[in-house]
Design an enzyme around this catalytic site. Structure first.
Site, PDB file in Angstrom:
ATOM      1  N   ARG A  57      77.350  -8.824  50.020  1.00 41.08           N
ATOM      2  CA  ARG A  57      76.862  -6.778  50.570  1.00 41.08           C
ATOM      3  C   ARG A  57      78.366  -6.238  48.797  1.00 41.08           C
ATOM      4  NH1 ARG A  57      76.678  -6.862  55.506  1.00 41.08           N
ATOM      5  NH2 ARG A  57      75.996  -5.266  56.628  1.00 41.08           N
ATOM      6  N   HIS A  92      65.640 -11.156  52.540  1.00 37.74           N
ATOM      7  CA  HIS A  92      66.369 -10.299  53.527  1.00 37.74           C
ATOM      8  C   HIS A  92      66.177  -9.411  54.555  1.00 37.74           C
ATOM      9  CE1 HIS A  92      70.129  -9.685  55.890  1.00 37.74           C
ATOM     10  NE2 HIS A  92      70.548 -11.478  55.917  1.00 37.74           N
ATOM     11  N   ASP A 100      82.378 -16.422  59.466  1.00 40.26           N
ATOM     12  CA  ASP A 100      83.377 -15.436  59.142  1.00 40.26           C
ATOM     13  C   ASP A 100      82.107 -13.717  59.634  1.00 40.26           C
ATOM     14  OD1 ASP A 100      80.725 -15.987  57.125  1.00 40.26           O
ATOM     15  OD2 ASP A 100      82.156 -16.164  55.838  1.00 40.26           O
ATOM     16  N   GLU A 125      82.985 -10.784  54.808  1.00 40.21           N
ATOM     17  CA  GLU A 125      83.718 -12.185  55.285  1.00 40.21           C
ATOM     18  C   GLU A 125      85.276 -12.552  54.968  1.00 40.21           C
ATOM     19  OE1 GLU A 125      81.023 -11.773  53.217  1.00 40.21           O
ATOM     20  OE2 GLU A 125      79.448 -11.303  54.954  1.00 40.21           O
ATOM     21  N   HIS A 159      71.506 -11.676  49.668  1.00 39.56           N
ATOM     22  CA  HIS A 159      72.248 -10.636  50.548  1.00 39.56           C
ATOM     23  C   HIS A 159      73.605 -10.494  50.220  1.00 39.56           C
ATOM     24  CE1 HIS A 159      74.689 -12.923  53.161  1.00 39.56           C
ATOM     25  NE2 HIS A 159      73.614 -13.896  52.748  1.00 39.56           N
ATOM     26  N   GLU A 212      84.132 -23.470  61.393  1.00 35.24           N
ATOM     27  CA  GLU A 212      84.111 -24.271  59.868  1.00 35.24           C
ATOM     28  C   GLU A 212      85.412 -22.657  59.430  1.00 35.24           C
ATOM     29  OE1 GLU A 212      81.290 -20.618  57.535  1.00 35.24           O
ATOM     30  OE2 GLU A 212      79.857 -22.386  57.102  1.00 35.24           O
TER      31      GLU A 212
HETATM   32  C1  UD1 Z   1      75.352 -10.715  58.385  1.00 32.63           C
HETATM   33  C2  UD1 Z   1      76.625 -10.553  58.013  1.00 32.63           C
HETATM   34  C3  UD1 Z   1      77.181 -12.013  56.419  1.00 32.63           C
HETATM   35  C4  UD1 Z   1      76.125 -13.557  56.521  1.00 32.63           C
HETATM   36  C5  UD1 Z   1      74.599 -12.800  56.933  1.00 32.63           C
HETATM   37  C6  UD1 Z   1      73.277 -13.986  56.881  1.00 32.63           C
HETATM   38  C7  UD1 Z   1      78.135  -9.519  58.768  1.00 32.63           C
HETATM   39  C8  UD1 Z   1      79.112  -8.373  57.845  1.00 32.63           C
HETATM   40  N1  UD1 Z   1      77.689  -9.752  57.875  1.00 32.63           N
HETATM   41  O1  UD1 Z   1      74.973 -10.337  57.605  1.00 32.63           O
HETATM   42  O2  UD1 Z   1      77.918 -12.672  56.783  1.00 32.63           O
HETATM   43  O3  UD1 Z   1      76.307 -14.059  55.215  1.00 32.63           O
HETATM   44  O4  UD1 Z   1      74.430 -11.704  58.324  1.00 32.63           O
HETATM   45  O5  UD1 Z   1      72.475 -13.128  57.264  1.00 32.63           O
HETATM   46  O6  UD1 Z   1      78.440  -9.888  59.909  1.00 32.63           O
HETATM   47  N2  UD1 Z   1      68.322  -6.975  60.147  1.00 32.63           N
HETATM   48  C9  UD1 Z   1      66.756  -6.873  60.275  1.00 32.63           C
HETATM   49  N3  UD1 Z   1      66.836  -8.651  61.174  1.00 32.63           N
HETATM   50  C10 UD1 Z   1      66.951  -9.175  60.718  1.00 32.63           C
HETATM   51  C11 UD1 Z   1      68.555  -9.665  60.584  1.00 32.63           C
HETATM   52  C12 UD1 Z   1      68.894  -7.923  60.142  1.00 32.63           C
HETATM   53  O7  UD1 Z   1      66.130  -6.467  60.526  1.00 32.63           O
HETATM   54  O8  UD1 Z   1      66.873 -10.300  62.089  1.00 32.63           O
HETATM   55  C13 UD1 Z   1      68.757  -5.799  58.781  1.00 32.63           C
HETATM   56  C14 UD1 Z   1      68.659  -5.081  59.721  1.00 32.63           C
HETATM   57  O9  UD1 Z   1      68.576  -3.696  59.319  1.00 32.63           O
HETATM   58  C15 UD1 Z   1      70.601  -4.774  59.865  1.00 32.63           C
HETATM   59  C16 UD1 Z   1      70.313  -4.789  58.337  1.00 32.63           C
HETATM   60  O10 UD1 Z   1      69.554  -6.327  58.663  1.00 32.63           O
HETATM   61  O11 UD1 Z   1      70.360  -3.655  60.526  1.00 32.63           O
HETATM   62  C17 UD1 Z   1      72.267  -5.702  58.101  1.00 32.63           C
HETATM   63  O12 UD1 Z   1      72.425  -6.932  59.259  1.00 32.63           O
HETATM   64  P1  UD1 Z   1      73.767  -6.963  59.344  1.00 32.63           P
HETATM   65  O13 UD1 Z   1      74.201  -8.743  60.334  1.00 32.63           O
HETATM   66  O14 UD1 Z   1      74.902  -5.881  59.879  1.00 32.63           O
HETATM   67  O15 UD1 Z   1      73.924  -7.290  57.717  1.00 32.63           O
HETATM   68  P2  UD1 Z   1      73.967  -8.304  56.947  1.00 32.63           P
HETATM   69  O16 UD1 Z   1      73.836  -8.177  55.939  1.00 32.63           O
HETATM   70  O17 UD1 Z   1      72.479 -10.042  57.863  1.00 32.63           O
HETATM   71  N1  UDP Z   2      67.761 -20.000  55.902  1.00 32.35           N
HETATM   72  C1  UDP Z   2      66.320 -19.993  56.442  1.00 32.35           C
HETATM   73  N2  UDP Z   2      65.480 -18.846  55.999  1.00 32.35           N
HETATM   74  C2  UDP Z   2      65.336 -18.142  54.783  1.00 32.35           C
HETATM   75  C3  UDP Z   2      65.923 -18.236  53.868  1.00 32.35           C
HETATM   76  C4  UDP Z   2      67.716 -19.166  54.659  1.00 32.35           C
HETATM   77  O1  UDP Z   2      66.767 -20.132  57.671  1.00 32.35           O
HETATM   78  O2  UDP Z   2      64.319 -18.043  54.261  1.00 32.35           O
HETATM   79  C5  UDP Z   2      68.853 -20.885  56.031  1.00 32.35           C
HETATM   80  C6  UDP Z   2      69.952 -21.561  54.957  1.00 32.35           C
HETATM   81  O3  UDP Z   2      68.730 -22.825  55.341  1.00 32.35           O
HETATM   82  C7  UDP Z   2      71.456 -21.285  55.135  1.00 32.35           C
HETATM   83  C8  UDP Z   2      71.252 -20.438  56.361  1.00 32.35           C
HETATM   84  O4  UDP Z   2      70.043 -19.416  56.444  1.00 32.35           O
HETATM   85  O5  UDP Z   2      70.940 -22.709  56.499  1.00 32.35           O
HETATM   86  C9  UDP Z   2      72.156 -19.588  55.574  1.00 32.35           C
HETATM   87  O6  UDP Z   2      71.867 -18.060  55.891  1.00 32.35           O
HETATM   88  P1  UDP Z   2      71.880 -16.749  54.903  1.00 32.35           P
HETATM   89  O7  UDP Z   2      71.624 -16.861  53.879  1.00 32.35           O
HETATM   90  O8  UDP Z   2      71.607 -15.727  55.541  1.00 32.35           O
HETATM   91  O9  UDP Z   2      73.637 -16.568  55.369  1.00 32.35           O
HETATM   92  P2  UDP Z   2      74.751 -17.297  54.546  1.00 32.35           P
HETATM   93  O10 UDP Z   2      75.158 -18.657  54.934  1.00 32.35           O
HETATM   94  O11 UDP Z   2      75.018 -16.413  53.675  1.00 32.35           O
HETATM   95  O12 UDP Z   2      76.063 -16.379  55.415  1.00 32.35           O
END
Ligand code: UD1
Ligand code: UDP
Length: 374
Positions: free
Chosen positions: A212, A242, A96, A132, A210, A118
């Site tokens: 929003r 995160h 999502d 999401e 993490h 999923e």
């Molecule tokens: C995203 C997804 C969320 C999911 C989450 C899993 C959307 C809108 N949100 O949220 O559904 O649950 O990922 O973790 O698709 N960043 C880094 N390094 C990384 C990843 C992220 O620096 O490896 C930072 C960057 O500044 C980036 C920010 O996190 O711009 C946000 O990343 P983004 O994928 O837009 O949103 P998440 O909050 O990670």
């Molecule tokens: N996870 C990981 N390292 C971490 C925290 C979480 O590998 O430090 C794994 C966790 O086991 C799960 C997935 O990341 O499989 C969940 O990701 P996240 O919470 O970022 O996203 P969501 O599931 O909420 O979309």
């Protein structure tokens, strides 16, 4: 059958890599190709490495502090030449996220059928989780095949008017991933980190957050609850933070230097599964962690008011506690002090899958292909 997997974030990689691996075992039927949008960069690469997957295409989209609109637009635009070049028989997306929805939209624009892994999770509130829930609804509309993890999710799809013949209950591929890693850790085939900072005499609380809708007050309330919990001499807290700037900024400001709270970078998947196994309970707003913890027999307090994964809540091993400091503390104390409550919540069960979801999805994908060709 040429199958193009489109994925962008850590959870999509954890949940799609087992399917890619399964298809790879059968080259006579499948040509699996992988396009990463790299909506996440570091956290995505961490997972691809664990599963030994090198993407065929990498859109390398992540920007620090990216917005929903710009990420969505860049995914759709970036995928166009890939789809034109690959001409896949099927596009597979998972979950999502922005990549999920925009990946499905790009597939639709190119008249390529989309399979959604999923499918059918719903809270019924388009702002929880945001964005999401809307991404799920839109991805359902755009998809031709819907792989639901549970009967409840399949029912949601039926209620949305999806044809019965396009829905299959497969279990969640994330359970394939977690059981695979847990078994390898058990057998000593994976090396678990030593964790010299951890005191085996204390109960370990693992935290992730993490979402929003929890930015701002929710995160600060969580930080206040953790500070209070950390004063207890019978616990220790580990919190992989995160990297979203809206999380790292406030959390590091509120908790850096706090006694008994270890703030660390996100862990790669194997050490994180190991940490979950070592934990007494987890405090999280993550979707994936809510699914994995019951399979490991670990109680979860969920930092949300609504969940799209009601099965473990109904089974009594996951509790929704929201983000009010006093409520979080109250439930955490119950788990730490009441043995009967703890035992009820730490029952091992697998409401989300049995570890064979990738296998089921592979054969369903191939049947769809044969039907389409005939
Ligand atoms: C995203 C997804 C969320 C999911 C989450 C899993 C959307 C809108 N949100 O949220 O559904 O649950 O990922 O973790 O698709 N960043 C880094 N390094 C990384 C990843 C992220 O620096 O490896 C930072 C960057 O500044 C980036 C920010 O996190 O711009 C946000 O990343 P983004 O994928 O837009 O949103 P998440 O909050 O990670
Ligand atoms: N996870 C990981 N390292 C971490 C925290 C979480 O590998 O430090 C794994 C966790 O086991 C799960 C997935 O990341 O499989 C969940 O990701 P996240 O919470 O970022 O996203 P969501 O599931 O909420 O979309």
């Amino acid at each position: 059958m040429n199958v193009l997997f489109v994925l962008g974030t850590r959870p999509e990689a954890i949940k799609l890599c087992p399917v890619v691996q399964f298809l790879r075992k059968d080259p006579s039927r499948f040509l699996p190709r992988v396009c990463v949008t790299a909506q996440h960069r570091q956290m995505l690469d961490q997972v691809l490495e664990v599963f030994g997957i090198t993407p065929d295409h990498d859109l390398n989209l992540m920007r620090p502090g990216q917005t929903l609109s710009s990420t969505a637009a860049r995914v759709v635009e970036g995928l166009a030449p890939v789809l034109e070049q690959e001409k896949p028989d099927l596009v597979v997306v998972q979950g999502d996220t922005t990549t999920t929805f925009a990946g499905a939209l790009a597939g639709f624009y190119h008249r390529i059928p989309v399979a959604h892994v999923e499918a059918g999770l719903r809270t019924g509130d388009i702002y929880q989780p945001f964005p999401e829930e809307m991404n799920r609804l839109l991805t359902t509309r755009l998809s031709a095949l819907h792989f639901a993890a549970t009967e409840w999710a399949a029912d949601n799809l039926r209620k949305d008017g999806v044809d019965e013949e396009r829905i299959a209950v497969t279990g969640n591929t994330g359970i394939d991933a977690v059981l695979y890693v847990a078994e390898r850790l058990e057998k000593g085939l994976e090396q678990a980190p030593a964790w010299p900072q951890l005191d085996p005499g204390r109960k370990l609380i693992v935290v992730t957050a993490h979402r929003r809708e929890n930015f701002g007050a929710g995160m600060l309330n969580l930080a206040a609850a953790l500070r209070e919990l950390a004063r207890r001499t019978d616990v220790q807290i580990v919190y992989p933070v995160h990297p979203n700037p809206s999380v790292t900024g406030p959390i590091r400001q509120a908790l850096s230097g706090a006694d008994n709270i270890l703030l660390i970078e996100p862990l790669t998947y194997v050490p994180f599964v190991d940490l979950m196994r070592r934990s007494y309970f987890l405090l999280t707003d993550s979707g994936g962690v809510q699914e994995e913890a019951p399979s490991l027999g670990k109680p979860v307090l969920v930092l949300r008011n609504k969940t799209e994964r009601p099965e473990a809540v109904e089974a009594g091993t996951v509790k929704l506690v929201g983000t009010d400091t006093a409520v979080i503390l109250d439930h955490a104390r119950q788990l730490l002090e009441d043995g009967a409550i703890y035992r009820r919540m730490s029952r091992v069960h697998n409401p989300y899958g049995d570890g064979r979801s990738s296998e089921r999805i592979s054969s369903l994908i191939y049947s769809f292909h044969l039907k389409n060709k005939s």
